[in-house]
Design a protein around this motif. Sequence first.
Motif, PDB file in Angstrom:
ATOM      1  N   VAL A 255       0.857  -1.192   0.000  1.00  0.00           N
ATOM      2  CA  VAL A 255       0.000   0.000   0.000  1.00  0.00           C
ATOM      3  C   VAL A 255       0.893   1.242   0.000  1.00  0.00           C
ATOM      4  CG1 VAL A 255      -1.899  -1.160   1.207  1.00  0.00           C
ATOM      5  CG2 VAL A 255      -0.122   0.011   2.527  1.00  0.00           C
ATOM      6  N   VAL A 256       0.254   2.382  -0.247  1.00  0.00           N
ATOM      7  CA  VAL A 256       0.929   3.680  -0.184  1.00  0.00           C
ATOM      8  C   VAL A 256       0.236   4.502   0.892  1.00  0.00           C
ATOM      9  CG1 VAL A 256       1.530   5.786  -1.428  1.00  0.00           C
ATOM     10  CG2 VAL A 256       1.487   3.576  -2.637  1.00  0.00           C
ATOM     11  N   ALA A 257       1.004   4.987   1.883  1.00  0.00           N
ATOM     12  CA  ALA A 257       0.423   5.803   2.949  1.00  0.00           C
ATOM     13  C   ALA A 257      -0.116   7.096   2.364  1.00  0.00           C
ATOM     14  CB  ALA A 257       1.470   6.095   4.020  1.00  0.00           C
ATOM     15  N   GLU A 258      -1.291   7.489   2.786  1.00  0.00           N
ATOM     16  CA  GLU A 258      -1.952   8.691   2.282  1.00  0.00           C
ATOM     17  C   GLU A 258      -1.736   9.847   3.252  1.00  0.00           C
ATOM     18  OE1 GLU A 258      -4.575  11.198  -0.004  1.00  0.00           O
ATOM     19  OE2 GLU A 258      -3.355   9.426  -0.430  1.00  0.00           O
ATOM     20  N   VAL A 304      -5.101   0.140  15.688  1.00  0.00           N
ATOM     21  CA  VAL A 304      -4.159   0.980  14.955  1.00  0.00           C
ATOM     22  C   VAL A 304      -4.666   1.142  13.542  1.00  0.00           C
ATOM     23  CG1 VAL A 304      -2.209   0.357  16.396  1.00  0.00           C
ATOM     24  CG2 VAL A 304      -2.719  -1.015  14.386  1.00  0.00           C
ATOM     25  N   SER A 305      -4.523   2.358  12.992  1.00  0.00           N
ATOM     26  CA  SER A 305      -5.181   2.670  11.731  1.00  0.00           C
ATOM     27  C   SER A 305      -4.344   3.618  10.900  1.00  0.00           C
ATOM     28  CB  SER A 305      -6.555   3.291  12.022  1.00  0.00           C
ATOM     29  OG  SER A 305      -7.136   3.813  10.849  1.00  0.00           O
ATOM     30  N   ALA A 306      -4.491   3.531   9.584  1.00  0.00           N
ATOM     31  CA  ALA A 306      -3.831   4.459   8.671  1.00  0.00           C
ATOM     32  C   ALA A 306      -4.645   4.557   7.392  1.00  0.00           C
ATOM     33  CB  ALA A 306      -2.417   3.992   8.355  1.00  0.00           C
ATOM     34  N   LEU A 307      -4.617   5.727   6.776  1.00  0.00           N
ATOM     35  CA  LEU A 307      -5.237   5.910   5.474  1.00  0.00           C
ATOM     36  C   LEU A 307      -4.233   5.566   4.387  1.00  0.00           C
ATOM     37  CD1 LEU A 307      -7.189   9.252   5.984  1.00  0.00           C
ATOM     38  CD2 LEU A 307      -8.001   6.902   6.255  1.00  0.00           C
ATOM     39  N   VAL A 308      -4.692   4.870   3.341  1.00  0.00           N
ATOM     40  CA  VAL A 308      -3.782   4.379   2.299  1.00  0.00           C
ATOM     41  C   VAL A 308      -4.449   4.477   0.935  1.00  0.00           C
ATOM     42  CG1 VAL A 308      -2.661   2.759   3.898  1.00  0.00           C
ATOM     43  CG2 VAL A 308      -4.584   1.977   2.468  1.00  0.00           C
ATOM     44  N   ARG A 309      -3.613   4.367  -0.076  1.00  0.00           N
ATOM     45  CA  ARG A 309      -4.075   4.126  -1.438  1.00  0.00           C
ATOM     46  C   ARG A 309      -3.518   2.792  -1.897  1.00  0.00           C
ATOM     47  NH1 ARG A 309      -6.390   8.285  -4.345  1.00  0.00           N
ATOM     48  NH2 ARG A 309      -6.345  10.336  -3.325  1.00  0.00           N
ATOM     49  N   LEU A 310      -4.166   2.224  -2.886  1.00  0.00           N
ATOM     50  CA  LEU A 310      -3.694   0.974  -3.467  1.00  0.00           C
ATOM     51  C   LEU A 310      -2.846   1.291  -4.691  1.00  0.00           C
ATOM     52  CD1 LEU A 310      -7.028  -1.040  -3.237  1.00  0.00           C
ATOM     53  CD2 LEU A 310      -5.101  -1.062  -1.638  1.00  0.00           C
TER      54      LEU A 310
END
Length: 421
Positions: A255-258, A304-310
């Motif tokens: 994934v890519v961190a947003e 634990v959470s993070a926003l991502v792009r595919l």
Amino acid sequence: MTELQEHRLLAPRGLDRAAGVWDHRLPELIADTSITSYAETVFGHLRRADQRRWAAAYVLGLLTTPGRKSVRRLAAQLHAGPTAAQSLHQFANASPWDWDPARHELLRLAESRTPVRAWTVGVAVLPKRGSHSVGVHQRFERSTGRTVNCQVGIGLFLSSDSAHVPVDWRLRLPKEWHEDDELRARTRVPDDVRHCSPTEHVLHLVDSLAPLSRREPVPVVADTSHHPTSGAHLAAELTARGRDCLIAVPHGLRVVAEGRRVAAPGSPDGTLTAGRLLQLLAPKGTTATATGLRHVPAQADRLVSALVRLPGRRGVSPGVYRLFARRRPGAHGVGRIWLTSLVHPPLHDLLPLVRAQSGTVAALADLTENYGLRDFEGRSYPGWHHHMTLASAAYAYRLLVAEGAAGAAGAAGLSPRRHIA
């Protein structure tokens, strides 16, 4: 003698709705006409009354026969005569009736009788002997560490907090069944049924049932944690359809961190694994949220959470997803990781959807052990779908109908089971 005449002669006296009398040797619950009425509702599309009677008999047998649910044992439990087993087998395996209308009726019943929170996906691995049954193949099962000879069914369940109702199924055909015309002819596989990936099966299920639903769309929940890329593909396809989703994904999903600069050593494209990202963004004593890091007690479980792009999917709406997982005190790394299009609700609001998936796993185990899901003895493709529909109907009766008559069912020793996630 015609087939219709034969069925009329073999139909058990206790299942003749015209007579309105149930055989006194059957279990106490049968004195109530609820099963007959239920079968008339779910299988009302069957043109012949004898077919509807055999549907009622099959469902009743699944509900009342202990142990293995072979047609011989079902017939013996029903005291339906020496030729009843043959007729039950004929109805399930050879009779050319359409299973889709019955499944659509199960969808309608589930939506009308339980507050559906999610559409959940369950995978039924059904061990089989020999190689002649439709779709049989060798499959390695991680849970047991063994290779099994089996059929694989992918089911769509309508899930509430207390019920998980199977409403549709797909049989996964391995690639060798895609190409072997003799196998396909012998098991009556239709020409338009081909080998598909699990993701394609899930999308087919959603696409076929979505136009029939009378409720606002709810999230689709699935577990793809053992498939390297299926979760990302399924999430992208569902969100492109405007459908929210919650999908268990492998720790190794890239994934890519947003909206954050996160070091990803050895990754020139800026991607890193989902597991590593959540570890980096959730130092000890904090939990990552959509808006930043929030301190929590060190001894508490943390989400634990993070926003991502595919990667490679920037053009797919909505584009941004949320990853989250549970991190227990003293544990290394994080637990099961979930990818969701639901980026705005508080994290704890998503936990009932996680429990819905666990409840579906429990429902599948109950269907397998107590409702004959794995006990079908036929070999044909229509027969497999007939049996899965009948087993689903029996299970739905217990959850959606018998609960309303709990007193009578309890007196007969048939109190409904519930699955509390």
